[in-house]
Each structure stands twice: as C-alpha cells, then as structure tokens.
Design an enzyme around this catalytic site. Structure first.
Site, PDB file in Angstrom:
ATOM      1  N   ASP A 124     -13.989   4.931   6.914  1.00 54.95           N
ATOM      2  CA  ASP A 124     -13.903   6.352   7.287  1.00 54.95           C
ATOM      3  C   ASP A 124     -15.235   7.102   7.202  1.00 54.95           C
ATOM      4  O   ASP A 124     -15.540   7.902   8.093  1.00 54.95           O
ATOM      5  CB  ASP A 124     -12.836   7.071   6.444  1.00 54.95           C
ATOM      6  CG  ASP A 124     -11.433   6.799   6.969  1.00 54.95           C
ATOM      7  OD1 ASP A 124     -11.310   6.381   8.137  1.00 54.95           O
ATOM      8  OD2 ASP A 124     -10.459   7.004   6.217  1.00 54.95           O
TER       9      ASP A 124
ATOM     10  N   PHE B 212     -10.631   6.285   3.316  1.00 53.40           N
ATOM     11  CA  PHE B 212     -10.906   4.987   2.679  1.00 53.40           C
ATOM     12  C   PHE B 212     -11.650   4.107   3.690  1.00 53.40           C
ATOM     13  O   PHE B 212     -11.858   4.510   4.845  1.00 53.40           O
ATOM     14  CB  PHE B 212      -9.590   4.321   2.239  1.00 53.40           C
ATOM     15  CG  PHE B 212      -8.739   3.849   3.396  1.00 53.40           C
ATOM     16  CD1 PHE B 212      -7.955   4.747   4.089  1.00 53.40           C
ATOM     17  CD2 PHE B 212      -8.750   2.519   3.805  1.00 53.40           C
ATOM     18  CE1 PHE B 212      -7.174   4.329   5.165  1.00 53.40           C
ATOM     19  CE2 PHE B 212      -7.971   2.091   4.878  1.00 53.40           C
ATOM     20  CZ  PHE B 212      -7.182   3.004   5.559  1.00 53.40           C
ATOM     21  N   GLY B 213     -11.991   2.924   3.267  1.00 57.57           N
ATOM     22  CA  GLY B 213     -12.569   1.917   4.171  1.00 57.57           C
ATOM     23  C   GLY B 213     -13.788   2.431   4.925  1.00 57.57           C
ATOM     24  O   GLY B 213     -14.725   2.994   4.335  1.00 57.57           O
TER      25      GLY B 213
ATOM     26  N   LYS C  21      -6.291  13.600  10.299  1.00 63.36           N
ATOM     27  CA  LYS C  21      -6.530  12.180  10.591  1.00 63.36           C
ATOM     28  C   LYS C  21      -5.245  11.533  11.137  1.00 63.36           C
ATOM     29  O   LYS C  21      -5.302  10.785  12.108  1.00 63.36           O
ATOM     30  CB  LYS C  21      -7.032  11.443   9.341  1.00 63.36           C
ATOM     31  CG  LYS C  21      -7.428  10.003   9.670  1.00 63.36           C
ATOM     32  CD  LYS C  21      -7.900   9.203   8.483  1.00 63.36           C
ATOM     33  CE  LYS C  21      -7.851   7.720   8.826  1.00 63.36           C
ATOM     34  NZ  LYS C  21      -7.937   6.851   7.668  1.00 63.36           N
TER      35      LYS C  21
ATOM     36  N   GLY D  11       0.218   4.340   0.168  1.00 64.77           N
ATOM     37  CA  GLY D  11      -0.206   5.343   1.145  1.00 64.77           C
ATOM     38  C   GLY D  11       0.447   5.096   2.494  1.00 64.77           C
ATOM     39  O   GLY D  11       0.922   6.025   3.162  1.00 64.77           O
ATOM     40  N   LYS D  12       0.493   3.814   2.900  1.00 65.62           N
ATOM     41  CA  LYS D  12       1.099   3.475   4.193  1.00 65.62           C
ATOM     42  C   LYS D  12       2.612   3.706   4.160  1.00 65.62           C
ATOM     43  O   LYS D  12       3.202   4.169   5.126  1.00 65.62           O
ATOM     44  CB  LYS D  12       0.817   2.010   4.540  1.00 65.62           C
ATOM     45  CG  LYS D  12      -0.619   1.749   4.909  1.00 65.62           C
ATOM     46  CD  LYS D  12      -0.770   0.322   5.377  1.00 65.62           C
ATOM     47  CE  LYS D  12      -2.210  -0.031   5.650  1.00 65.62           C
ATOM     48  NZ  LYS D  12      -2.370  -1.441   6.001  1.00 65.62           N
TER      49      LYS D  12
ATOM     50  N   ASP E  23      -1.363  -4.488  11.031  1.00 68.33           N
ATOM     51  CA  ASP E  23      -2.692  -5.030  10.774  1.00 68.33           C
ATOM     52  C   ASP E  23      -3.664  -4.119  11.503  1.00 68.33           C
ATOM     53  O   ASP E  23      -3.386  -3.681  12.617  1.00 68.33           O
ATOM     54  CB  ASP E  23      -2.822  -6.470  11.274  1.00 68.33           C
ATOM     55  CG  ASP E  23      -4.083  -7.125  10.708  1.00 68.33           C
ATOM     56  OD1 ASP E  23      -4.405  -6.870   9.531  1.00 68.33           O
ATOM     57  OD2 ASP E  23      -4.759  -7.869  11.436  1.00 68.33           O
ATOM     58  N   SER E  24      -4.768  -3.804  10.852  1.00 69.33           N
ATOM     59  CA  SER E  24      -5.694  -2.866  11.479  1.00 69.33           C
ATOM     60  C   SER E  24      -7.125  -3.196  11.117  1.00 69.33           C
ATOM     61  O   SER E  24      -7.380  -3.989  10.209  1.00 69.33           O
ATOM     62  CB  SER E  24      -5.359  -1.436  11.041  1.00 69.33           C
ATOM     63  OG  SER E  24      -5.473  -1.326   9.643  1.00 69.33           O
TER      64      SER E  24
ATOM     65  N   ASN F 265       0.847  -1.202   0.000  1.00 68.91           N
ATOM     66  CA  ASN F 265       0.000   0.000   0.000  1.00 68.91           C
ATOM     67  C   ASN F 265       0.888   1.261   0.000  1.00 68.91           C
ATOM     68  O   ASN F 265       1.530   1.570   1.004  1.00 68.91           O
ATOM     69  CB  ASN F 265      -0.887  -0.059   1.253  1.00 68.91           C
ATOM     70  CG  ASN F 265      -1.813   1.132   1.363  1.00 68.91           C
ATOM     71  OD1 ASN F 265      -1.507   2.215   0.898  1.00 68.91           O
ATOM     72  ND2 ASN F 265      -2.946   0.922   2.014  1.00 68.91           N
TER      73      ASN F 265
HETATM   74  P1  IMP Z   1      -5.312  -3.401   6.616  1.00 70.69           P
HETATM   75  O1  IMP Z   1      -4.662  -3.090   7.908  1.00 70.69           O
HETATM   76  O2  IMP Z   1      -4.786  -2.582   5.495  1.00 70.69           O
HETATM   77  O3  IMP Z   1      -5.321  -4.860   6.334  1.00 70.69           O
HETATM   78  O4  IMP Z   1      -6.815  -2.920   6.748  1.00 70.69           O
HETATM   79  C1  IMP Z   1      -7.849  -3.702   7.253  1.00 70.69           C
HETATM   80  C2  IMP Z   1      -9.190  -3.074   6.962  1.00 70.69           C
HETATM   81  O5  IMP Z   1      -9.564  -2.265   8.082  1.00 70.69           O
HETATM   82  C3  IMP Z   1      -9.216  -2.135   5.754  1.00 70.69           C
HETATM   83  O6  IMP Z   1      -9.554  -2.810   4.590  1.00 70.69           O
HETATM   84  C4  IMP Z   1     -10.300  -1.141   6.142  1.00 70.69           C
HETATM   85  O7  IMP Z   1     -11.545  -1.670   5.777  1.00 70.69           O
HETATM   86  C5  IMP Z   1     -10.194  -1.090   7.652  1.00 70.69           C
HETATM   87  N1  IMP Z   1      -9.392   0.066   8.079  1.00 70.69           N
HETATM   88  C6  IMP Z   1      -8.158   0.054   8.661  1.00 70.69           C
HETATM   89  N2  IMP Z   1      -7.728   1.313   8.919  1.00 70.69           N
HETATM   90  C7  IMP Z   1      -8.701   2.122   8.485  1.00 70.69           C
HETATM   91  C8  IMP Z   1      -8.824   3.551   8.464  1.00 70.69           C
HETATM   92  O8  IMP Z   1      -7.952   4.335   8.873  1.00 70.69           O
HETATM   93  N3  IMP Z   1      -9.984   4.017   7.952  1.00 70.69           N
HETATM   94  C9  IMP Z   1     -10.961   3.220   7.467  1.00 70.69           C
HETATM   95  N4  IMP Z   1     -10.899   1.894   7.444  1.00 70.69           N
HETATM   96  C10 IMP Z   1      -9.763   1.345   7.954  1.00 70.69           C
END
Ligand code: IMP
Length: 200
Positions: free
Chosen positions: A158, A155-156, A177, A12-13, A74-75, A10
């Site tokens: 948010d 994204f996601g 953010k 962005g990360k 992981d988040s 990613n």
């Molecule tokens: P990953 O850590 O990139 O695998 O993210 C796991 C999922 O958690 C993502 O696909 C998003 O759906 C959600 N997510 C994680 N961080 C955020 C954020 O900062 N905003 C919105 N969704 C998030």
C-alpha cells in the site's frame, strides 16, 4: 441462513466479506470455526501459476474437505516494467512488508514515471460441493509505483502504490480503499452472483 466458509485466517478479510453481506441472510465462517474438523496442519498448497489457479485450489481444498460452500481469495501486485512480477510471489518477495517495498523501489530506481504502471489483482473463488464447481471472479485496481514509501495505513505494498486519487493506498481511509480496491470489486461481483444463484 446461507452459511459460507471464507478459507482465510485473516480477520480483516473476514470482516470485509461480512460487511459486504451485512443485513442479508448469510453467515460468514472462518477456518477457525472448523479447527476441530480439520487434520492438524491442514492447508491448501498454493502451487498455481495465476491468482485464479490459487484461489480455486484453496476454495476446492477446503470446500471438499468440509463439505460446505467455500470462498477463497488470492491477490497480489503486478508491475508492468518487471514483466508482471512479483505477481503470485507477492507474499514471498521478501521477509517483511518493508523489505518487499524497498526491493521493488530499488528494482524500479531507473524507471521513469511514465513506465511505473502497476495493478493489484484479486481472484475470488466460490466452490460449491453440491455440483463440485468453482465460480471465480477477478477485481483489478490500476495505479503506479511511487518513488518512496508514503503513508502509514493499510498493509503490504500500500505505501508504494499510487491509486486513482493520486495518493498511495496507505494515505487514504479504509472505506475509500474498499470502494476502489481489487478486493472490494471482486467481493461485490461475487455478492451479485450469490444473490442470483442462491436466492438470498
Ligand atoms: P494474499 O492474497 O493475502 O495472499 O496476499 C498476497 C500479497 O499481496 C500480500 O502479502 C501483500 O503483499 C499483497 N497484497 C494483496 N492485496 C494487497 C493490498 O490491498 N494492499 C497491499 N498489498 C496487497
């Protein structure tokens, strides 16, 4: 110069972590920089039950294979009224961001404002192949789930996550953010650990 692999594709990360270490003697590399050194379709299996488990699986898998200091994250989102779901399944809770957000809003349709508490969690793990140990930190962002999709940034989840400013994450700037987000907090904790332990 301390070289650290961030085990993500990613961009962005990668930019966020580069920003955290800007002006310091640290070079952040991505998986793309090691494509020639990895077997075809090499990946870490995120089979953990917690964000910490998955971040450690990823940092160890890549750090051991490539013999380099490796960070992995992981988040996801935990909703209290849903016993912590979607949690580690945040990415797999639907086929698109839109679908995942609609599903959550539907599941919380009858839930009053007072019970819509949620939090974003980010686990960030640093694996050192020299001592074969992980150092893992967590960052948390508290908030509430809205009743509708609001805002177009981010994204996601948010657009349905109301943060401490009273707005959704999709209605605030990226800089704001990063100041208050789970990932921003975890990145800053890891930076302090790296500064102390790797003398940069
Ligand atoms: P990953 O850590 O990139 O695998 O993210 C796991 C999922 O958690 C993502 O696909 C998003 O759906 C959600 N997510 C994680 N961080 C955020 C954020 O900062 N905003 C919105 N969704 C998030």
């Amino acid at each position: 110069m301390l070289k650290i692999l961030f085990a993500t594709t990613n961009p962005g990360k990668i930019r966020e972590l580069q920003e955290v270490f800007s002006g310091m003697s640290v070079e952040i590399l991505s998986i793309k920089d090691f494509n020639n050194h990895l077997p075809h379709k090499f990946e870490a299996i995120e089979s953990g039950k917690t964000f910490i488990d998955n971040a450690e699986i990823k940092s160890k898998t890549y750090g051991e294979k490539l013999n380099i200091l490796t960070v992995a994250d992981d988040s996801g989102l935990e909703v209290k009224a849903l016993d912590g779901r979607p949690g580690v399944f945040s990415k797999r809770y639907g086929n698109s961001d839109e679908e995942r957000n609609r599903r959550l809003l539907n599941e919380l349709q009858e839930v009053p404002k007072s019970n819509r508490t949620a939090r974003f969690v980010c686990a960030l793990s640093l694996y050192d192949p020299n001592n074969r140990k992980c150092h893992t930190v967590e960052g948390i962002m508290q908030g509430k789930i809205s009743y509708s999709i609001q805002g177009a940034q981010g994204f996601g989840y948010d657009p349905i996550f109301i943060n401490e400013t009273g707005k959704t994450n999709a209605e605030i700037s990226l800089q704001k953010k990063n100041q208050i987000s789970h990932r921003g907090k975890a990145f800053r904790k890891l930076k302090i650990y790296i500064q102390k332990n790797y003398k940069i």
